[in-house]
Scaffold this motif. Structure first.
Motif: not given
Length: 116
Positions: A24-27, A32-36, A52-55, A98-99
């Protein structure tokens, strides 16, 4: 400009393994919550795994539990999907997502084909 770039797809025999990467670039992906996700021919796009981002809590589709592992990389803004015990029904284009509230980004996808 936000970019998500997937890599690591390919052709593998049933029972084999692949490791997908998302750069990822620019974020700042930690926020973010990252997913496939994946989309097989003729089917709707479906969530495969999420972190999730945190944890770093993870969530998996029932069809991949125990076989796939999602993780964030030690290198900043990298995410991975380790896929073991691949089955023909795992054949699909895999997308990085990314959400967070008000923002969502997609990569262009990487093809995974599981076939003997």
């Amino acid at each position: 400009q936000v970019q998500l770039v997937e890599s690591g797809g390919g052709l593998v025999r049933p029972g084999g393994s692949l490791r997908l990467s998302c750069a990822a670039s620019g974020v700042t992906t930690n926020s973010f919550v990252m997913s496939w996700y994946r989309q097989a021919p003729g089917k709707e796009r479906e969530l495969v795994a999420q972190i999730t981002g945190a944890g770093g809590r993870t969530n998996y589709a029932d069809s991949v539990k125990g076989r796939f592992t999602i993780s964030r990389g030690d290198v900043r803004n990298m995410m991975y999907l380790q896929m073991n015990g691949l089955k023909p029904e795992d054949t699909a284009v895999y997308y990085c997502n990314a959400f967070k509230r008000g923002e969502q980004y997609w990569g262009r996808g990487t093809q995974v084909i599981v076939s003997s």
